[in-house]
Design an enzyme around this catalytic site. Structure first.
Site, PDB file in Angstrom:
ATOM      1  N   TYR A  46      20.236  -0.067 -18.855  1.00  0.00           N
ATOM      2  CA  TYR A  46      19.666   0.784 -17.807  1.00  0.00           C
ATOM      3  C   TYR A  46      19.612  -0.011 -16.513  1.00  0.00           C
ATOM      4  CZ  TYR A  46      15.227  -1.381 -19.375  1.00  0.00           C
ATOM      5  OH  TYR A  46      14.243  -2.257 -19.751  1.00  0.00           O
TER       6      TYR A  46
ATOM      7  N   HIS B 267      20.416  -5.467 -18.038  1.00  0.00           N
ATOM      8  CA  HIS B 267      21.125  -5.070 -16.824  1.00  0.00           C
ATOM      9  C   HIS B 267      22.467  -5.793 -16.700  1.00  0.00           C
ATOM     10  CE1 HIS B 267      17.171  -3.605 -16.181  1.00  0.00           C
ATOM     11  NE2 HIS B 267      16.656  -4.785 -15.915  1.00  0.00           N
TER      12      HIS B 267
END
Ligand code: C5P
Length: 327
Positions: free
Chosen positions: A256, A304
């Site tokens: 995400y 990430h």
């Protein structure tokens, strides 16, 4: 002469409308979207512009418009609450167990506790709103960017960012401060707190941290039980906005989006001109902070995709959608 120019504009407009209808008939969605957005934005050459800057962020640009969707409202409000479809994506980020009904109850409590705002959105033709988005990179050290940051209309900082003692490099004003429970800090009375919720308990934490402080917040990291911030200036990112950034801007790279890239795309939705400071890992890929004395290199995160996120920033800069100050 004026009549001729007006006729010409109408001819161009009719021609564009004709292409639009043709594309609709052929269901060529991509071309149609470009032309529709061009028509939306063409007020710049047919009559007036969408903002008062020399260039507006939403000016026609195919690469940008492929990703940017101005109909996605960044903030949670009663009118813009989270859909069950977006909840089903969001609940997997940090193992949310509330269920959609449980989430909606907490959302309702949020709206009942704060006058949750969604200011800053809509561009206006009479306004040129400049923004400084300030990441936490240690490339700010010694940069002397302070005055260049403070001169912007809106200064956006994030997580553990601090200014005291670092004013020359990072400035002193903060309009919006983005955070999540585990990264929360106290804010000045004039600063908007913008919560980035990654799970339902994060919204419960916000309610508690600004009122009773009684919630036992269980997470991967301790969070402050109480924080100081102006309750009238609270804003909450709609988790659907995270999904949009993950899908449209990051093309699903990483689990995400990071706070930094979410804030960056948020700024594209609320500003007319974006100036970016304090982004960039060191040469080994570590995310160090400007306020820390580095003893051991740290702050890597598996969630990430830093390279992809940084390349996106560079691309936005190459397309002149923002200006990067690299320290
Ligand atoms: O580390 P933290 O998440 O608080 O930093 C906020 C944002 O600043 C990050 O998400 C990242 O986008 C940016 N940052 C960076 N390089 C660093 C530190 C932070 O790009 N060295």
């Amino acid at each position: 002469m004026a009549a001729w120019s007006s006729n010409k504009k109408w001819t161009v407009l009719c021609f564009l409308l004709w292409i639009t209808v043709t594309c609709m008939l052929y269901q060529n969605q991509t071309t149609f979207r470009y032309i529709k957005t061009f028509l939306d934005n063409s007020t710049g050459f047919l009559s007036s512009k969408t903002c008062a800057c020399q260039k507006c962020l939403t000016d026609y640009h195919p690469w940008f418009l492929e990703r940017f969707n101005k109909s996605v409202n960044p903030f949670l409000t009663r009118e813009n609450s989270l859909s069950s479809e977006a909840y089903n994506w969001w609940k997997n980020l940090q193992n949310d167990h509330a269920g959609f009904t449980g989430y909606r109850q907490v959302e309702e409590k949020l709206f009942g506790t704060f006058p949750i705002g969604a200011d800053f959105v809509d561009p206006r033709p009479d306004r040129c709103r400049t923004c400084a988005v300030v990441g936490n990179s240690d490339n700010l050290k010694g940069s002397r960017y302070g005055p260049m940051i403070d001169i912007n209309d809106v200064v956006i900082r994030m997580n553990g960012a601090r200014t005291k003692g670092f004013e020359a490099d990072v400035g002193s004003r903060t309009t919006l401060h983005v955070m999540y429970p585990e990264s929360a800090v106290d804010l000045a009375n004039t600063t908007h707190l913008v919560l980035f919720p990654y799970k339902t308990p994060d919204i419960r934490w916000l309610i508690s941290a600004l009122t009773t402080g009684s919630l036992k917040f269980m997470s991967y990291k301790q969070a402050k039980a109480r924080i100081t911030a102006n309750k009238d200036l609270v804003m909450v990112l709609n988790p659907a906005f995270m999904k949009y950034v993950h899908e449209k801007w990051l093309e699903k790279h990483g689990s995400y989006p990071s706070t930094g890239i979410l804030t960056l795309v948020l700024s594209l939705h609320i500003c007319d001109e974006v100036n970016v400071f304090g982004y960039g890992a060191d040469k080994d890929g570590n995310w160090n902070h400007y306020w820390e004395v580095i003893e051991s290199k740290h702050h890597r995160s598996a969630q990430h995709n830093r390279n992809y996120e940084y390349n996106l920033l560079t691309e936005l800069s190459d397309h002149e959608k923002l200006q990067m100050f690299r320290g």
